[in-house]
Design an enzyme around this catalytic site. Structure first.
Site, short mmCIF file in Angstrom:
data_model
loop_
_atom_site.label_atom_id
_atom_site.label_comp_id
_atom_site.label_asym_id
_atom_site.label_seq_id
_atom_site.Cartn_x
_atom_site.Cartn_y
_atom_site.Cartn_z
N ASP A 164 -5.42 -18.09 52.02
CA ASP A 164 -6.59 -18.48 52.79
C ASP A 164 -7.73 -17.53 52.43
O ASP A 164 -7.52 -16.31 52.29
CB ASP A 164 -6.32 -18.39 54.29
CG ASP A 164 -5.24 -19.36 54.74
OD1 ASP A 164 -5.25 -20.51 54.25
OD2 ASP A 164 -4.38 -18.97 55.55
N ASP A 168 -5.92 -22.70 49.58
CA ASP A 168 -5.42 -23.09 50.90
C ASP A 168 -6.61 -23.22 51.84
O ASP A 168 -7.63 -23.80 51.48
CB ASP A 168 -4.39 -22.06 51.37
CG ASP A 168 -3.47 -22.60 52.45
OD1 ASP A 168 -3.59 -23.79 52.82
OD2 ASP A 168 -2.61 -21.86 52.95
N ASP A 222 -8.40 -19.79 58.45
CA ASP A 222 -7.28 -20.19 59.30
C ASP A 222 -7.11 -19.17 60.42
O ASP A 222 -7.21 -17.95 60.19
CB ASP A 222 -5.99 -20.30 58.49
CG ASP A 222 -5.90 -21.63 57.74
OD1 ASP A 222 -6.91 -22.36 57.70
OD2 ASP A 222 -4.83 -21.93 57.19
N ARG A 225 -9.64 -31.03 58.35
CA ARG A 225 -9.50 -29.79 59.13
C ARG A 225 -10.84 -29.09 59.33
O ARG A 225 -11.07 -28.00 58.83
CB ARG A 225 -8.51 -28.83 58.46
CG ARG A 225 -7.10 -29.38 58.38
CD ARG A 225 -6.13 -28.33 57.87
NE ARG A 225 -4.78 -28.87 57.74
CZ ARG A 225 -3.73 -28.19 57.29
NH1 ARG A 225 -3.89 -26.92 56.94
NH2 ARG A 225 -2.55 -28.76 57.20
#
Length: 448
Positions: free
Chosen positions: A227, A266, A270, A322
Site C-alpha cells: 500500500d 495495492d 488502507d 474502493r
C-alpha cells in the site's frame, strides 16, 4: 422475490433520479457555505501546524499534533532514502518533523544507486519460469509451492527491506513547497499514535514480485504487497494535501497473465487492523484500481468500535473502486469530488460492507454517460447508508433510493439511517461549491 426485468429497474431508477432532481436532499440547504481558502502566509511552517480542534475524527480526545513539539535536534530536511531512513529512526516515538525536499526514490541502495527488479531477484527467480511453473492449465488450482514460489518470496523480502518505511508516533512527515515526492515507497504507520502526513506526493509503490493466488470457482488473481500509505493499528492520524497515484507504472498498461491483469500496486491508502481516529483531508487519489480500504475482513470483529474516519475535501480521480470500501467503520464522508474514469474499467465508488456506518454528505460525482447513479454504490453484507446532498453530473440525487430501485429483487435493500450524527467537522459546503474548491485546492503542493 422474483427479480424485476432490467428495463423495469431502469425505469424505477430513472423515476427516483427525477424525484431527486426536483428537490434537494434533506439538510442540503442547512449547510453554511465555507469561505474560500485564503492564500497561506509566506512564512507558514507546515511542520509545526496541528489538526484543528473540530477537524474530523482525528480531533477526538487528545487531538493530533504529530511532531509539532519536536526540538531542533529532531527537525530534519531529507533529500535521499538514506537520510529519510535515518530520520524515521526505525519508527521511534521521539517527536520529530521530517521535511521531504525534492524526489526521494525508495528503490535505491545506501549510496543512492537506483535499484530495479533484477537487483532484488534472487535464488533463481524469473518471471517466465514462475509463469511456466504455476500456469493453471498445468499446475491446476492449488496454491503455488516449490522452488519458484520460494524464490519469489525471497526476492520480495529483499525489495521489502528497501521500500517498507515505518513511521512512528509523534511524527510529522511533510513535503517542502510544491516538490516533495516519495517514489516507490510503502509508508507504514503501524501501531503508532499521533502522526501527520502532509503536502507529499506518494507515487508508484511498485511490487516487483506479485504472487498468483488461485480462487476456487474463479480464475484467481495477482496479489501485490505494498500500500502506498498503510495505517495499521494506528490512532490519531491526519493525512492532508497528499497526492497518491501509480504515476510512472499504471496498472492498466501491465500485461495479462493467466487471464488476469498483472497488477503491480495495492491500495493507495488502507486503514486496517483496528486503526482509529483518522482524518483525511484535501488529498487526491488518482489513476488507480483499489484506492482505499477501511477494515480488513468481514470476520475481523475486533474492528467494532474502531475505524472511525473522516474523509473531506478529497478528490478521487479515475479510480476503479474502493473510494472507500468500508467494513465496521464509522465513517463521515463529506464534500468530496469524484471524477469517474471515462475509459477502461469502473466498478463502484462507495463500498458498503459488513456493519459499516457511513454518513455521506454533499459529495459530487462527475461521470461519463455509460455510468449510472446506481453504479456508484455497491453493498456486500451492508445494511445502511446515510446520505444527503449528493450531486450527480449537476443534478441532486438520492443514492440509496436509486440503488435500491435498480437492484430490487437481486440484493438486500439498504436502509437510510446508520444511527449516528457526525459532530466533529467544519462547515459542510454544498456539493457544487466543494467540488470547485477541491478541484483547485486538493493534493500535494497546495497546502502552503
Amino acid at each position: 422475490m422474483t427479480p424485476r426485468p432490467r428495463a423495469a429497474r431502469r425505469a424505477a431508477a430513472a423515476l427516483a433520479l427525477l424525484l431527486g432532481s426536483l428537490a434537494l436532499q434533506p439538510g442540503a440547504e442547512a449547510a453554511t457555505p465555507a469561505p474560500a481558502a485564503q492564500p497561506p502566509a509566506a512564512d507558514r511552517d507546515l511542520g509545526r501546524e496541528v489538526l484543528a480542534a473540530d477537524d474530523g475524527w482525528a480531533a477526538e480526545g487528545t487531538g493530533t499534533t504529530g511532531g509539532s513539539a519536536a526540538d531542533d535536534a529532531h527537525v530534519f530536511t531529507v533529500r535521499t532514502r538514506a537520510q529519510l531512513v535515518a530520520a524515521l529512526d526505525g519508527g521511534s516515538s521521539v517527536p520529530k518533523i521530517i521535511r521531504v525536499a525534492g524526489t526521494i526514490d525508495a528503490n535505491t541502495d545506501d549510496r543512492g544507486r537506483r535499484l530495479d527488479c533484477d537487483d532484488y531477484a534472487t535464488d533463481g527467480y524469473a518471471l517466465d519460469a514462475y509463469l511456466a511453473a504455476y500456469d493453471p492449465r498445468t499446475w491446476g488450482g492449488a496454491k503455488p509451492a516449490g522452488p519458484q514460489e520460494d524464490a519469489r518470496k525471497a526476492s520480495a523480502a529483499r525489495q521489502a527491506e528497501r521500500v517498507e518505511l515505518l513511521v512512528g508516533s509523534h511524527t510529522t512527515l511533510v513535503g517542502v513547497g510544491r516538490n516533495g515526492v516519495l517514489k516507490g515507497a510503502s509508508l507504514q504507520v503501524k501501531d503508532a499514535d499521533n502522526v501527520i502526513v502532509r503536502n507529499l506526493e506518494l507515487r508508484d509503490a511498485y511490487d516487483c514480485f506479485p504472487a498468483w493466488q488461485p480462487n476456487t470457482g474463479g480464475l484467481g488473481d495477482w496479489k501485490t504487497a505494498y500500500d502506498t500509505l498503510w495505517l495499521r493499528g494506528a490512532t490519531h492520524v491526519w493525512v492532508d494535501h497528499v497526492t497518491a497515484s501509480d504515476k510512472g507504472h499504471p496498472d492498466d498498461r501491465e500485461p495479462t497473465y493467466f487471464g488476469r491483469n498483472f497488477l503491480r500496486h495495492d491500495g493507495l491508502l488502507d486503514i486496517t487492523n483496528g486503526a482509529d481516529l483518522v482524518t483525511v483531508s484535501w488529498s487526491r487519489f488518482a489513476d488507480h484500481d483499489k484506492a482505499m480500504l477501511i477494515g480488513n475482513g468481514d470476520g475481523v470483529t475486533t474492528d467494532r468500535g474502531k475505524l472511525r474516519v473522516t474523509l473531506h475535501h478529497n478528490e478521487f480521480h479515475s479510480v476503479v473502486q474502493r473510494a472507500p470500501r468500508v467494513r465496521f467503520g464509522q465513517v463521515h464522508l463529506y464534500n468530496n469530488r469524484y471524477v469517474i474514469p471515462g475509459e477502461g474499467d469502473y466498478r463502484y465508488s462507495l463500498g458498503v460492507s459488513t456493519e459499516s456506518r457511513i454518513v455521506a454528505e454533499n459529495n459530487s460525482f462527475e461521470s461519463p454517460g455509460h455510468v449510472e447513479v446506481a453504479d456508484l454504490l455497491k453493498s456486500w453484507n451492508g445494511s445502511a447508508l446515510t446520505q444527503r446532498g449528493t450531486v450527480f453530473n449537476g443534478f441532486p440525487v438520492d443514492l440509496v433510493s436509486i440503488y435500491n430501485a435498480y437492484n430490487s429483487g437481486s440484493e438486500t435493500d439498504l436502509a437510510t439511517d446508520t444511527g449516528w450524527t457526525p459532530t466533529l467537522h467544519g462547515p459542510v459546503d454544498s456539493a457544487e461549491r466543494a467540488a470547485a474548491d477541491v478541484a483547485r485546492g486538493a493534493g500535494a503542493g497546495r497546502a502552503g
